[in-house]
Design an enzyme around this catalytic site. Structure first.
Site, PDB file in Angstrom:
ATOM      1  N   LYS A   1      37.048  45.278  47.244  1.00 24.77           N
ATOM      2  CA  LYS A   1      35.594  45.072  47.140  1.00 24.77           C
ATOM      3  C   LYS A   1      34.871  45.788  48.282  1.00 24.77           C
ATOM      4  CE  LYS A   1      36.185  40.779  44.573  1.00 24.77           C
ATOM      5  NZ  LYS A   1      36.201  39.312  44.532  1.00 24.77           N
TER       6      LYS A   1
ATOM      7  N   GLN B   1      35.553  34.268  48.259  1.00 27.66           N
ATOM      8  CA  GLN B   1      36.746  34.571  47.470  1.00 27.66           C
ATOM      9  C   GLN B   1      37.505  33.281  47.151  1.00 27.66           C
ATOM     10  OE1 GLN B   1      37.374  37.615  46.257  1.00 27.66           O
ATOM     11  NE2 GLN B   1      39.237  36.984  45.236  1.00 27.66           N
TER      12      GLN B   1
ATOM     13  N   ASP C   1      28.637  36.703  42.199  1.00 27.43           N
ATOM     14  CA  ASP C   1      29.820  36.376  41.400  1.00 27.43           C
ATOM     15  C   ASP C   1      29.421  35.726  40.074  1.00 27.43           C
ATOM     16  OD1 ASP C   1      32.405  37.066  42.150  1.00 27.43           O
ATOM     17  OD2 ASP C   1      32.503  35.525  43.718  1.00 27.43           O
TER      18      ASP C   1
END
Ligand code: GUN
Length: 291
Positions: A52, A96, A119
């Site tokens: 990422k 995460q 997200d």
């Protein structure tokens, strides 16, 4: 059989995003900024976050990686999220997953400002997605839809069988595939651990989206000729021939299933790179909404 090249498409999209960032900077706007919080040292999570951060560089974004050890308290993490919510330079951020067991993932997700939730995990974004309103789409389902669109795969009226019902992939991709949209407009069946006759159902599928995390689960006898196969699995399996000691395996028995398909995604190089690029698209969207 056509191999769906997620790596190639994701490189194209990153170039498209980088061009848009150049234009934003030329217009006097600030550079998009994504932050990622990583708790602990899970091998898979380390790799995903590193990808990422690299994708941010390729898109011309600023990125900040915030690391904590896995004994961090829930309150410290909540305080960090509050600081990112309040920071005007941060356009979007992710935490995460998975998190250590003593931290409530749901509490953490709900603490993120929905306008920075790139997200797309916050219930506000999930709810808006479910009823077809503008929102941040969660990255893997959005990446799958983008692949179907870029390969002009017809989904209207097709029978799409989704294997797995996770909040991150199975449920949202089933929702998007049934949405009145293109791609979308499919007839969707979701199979999961309590479904007794999965092979019978997958044999009726025009499109199979496999997201259960069981390497090689989908075998050739479960697939009808000409089906489209989207493999979301990325399980690490031991491989002594590799320097890392492992390789990634999908949920589909690729070698035997591929000859029967019209389209299939490889693992790696299929859905994975698209997931990351969807996060980049959401971050650009967040930055543009603020500017
Ligand atoms: N863990 C597995 N997939 C994801 C994802 O898309 N986002 C985050 N934050 N964690 C994950």
């Amino acid at each position: 059989m056509t191999l769906i090249d997620g790596k190639k498409i994701s490189d194209q999209i990153k170039a498209e995003i980088a061009a848009q960032v150049e234009q934003m900077l030329a217009d006097g706007k600030k550079r998009p900024h994504l932050a990622a919080i990583l708790v602990g040292h899970d091998g898979g999570s380390e790799t995903y976050v590193a990808h990422k951060v690299k994708a941010c560089e390729q898109c011309g974004f600023k990125s900040t990686l915030i690391r904590f050890e896995d004994n961090i308290t829930e309150q410290t993490l909540l305080d960090q999220i509050a600081a990112l919510n309040a920071d005007p330079d941060i356009d979007g951020f992710i935490v995460q997953l998975p998190l250590p067991r003593h931290i409530s993932e749901q509490k953490i997700i709900e603490a993120i400002d929905p306008a920075k939730d790139v997200d797309g995990f916050h219930p506000q974004n999930v709810g808006r997605m479910a009823i077809g309103l503008p929102c941040f789409l969660s990255a893997t389902p959005a990446g799958i839809i983008e692949l179907l669109a870029r390969y002009n795969i017809d989904t209207r009226g097709k029978h799409c069988v989704v294997l797995g019902r996770s909040n991150i992939v199975g449920k949202p991709v089933a929702t998007l595939m049934m949405q009145k949209a293109a791609p979308g407009n499919a007839t969707v069946t979701v199979c999961h651990s309590a479904t007794p006759n999965i092979a019978e159902i997958t044999r009726q599928a025009d499109i199979i989206i496999a997201a259960l995390g069981q390497p090689g689960f989908v075998t050739a006898d479960m697939v009808k000729d000409g089906a489209v196969i989207i493999d979301v699995g990325t399980t690490r399996v031991p491989d002594p021939t590799r320097k890392s000691g492992f390789r990634l395996r999908g949920d589909v028995d690729f070698d035997n299933v591929a000859p029967r398909c019209s389209y299939i995604t490889p693992v790696p190089g299929g859905v994975g790179p698209m997931t990351i690029v969807s996060l980049m698209k959401n971050t650009l969207q967040a930055a543009q909404a603020k500017n």
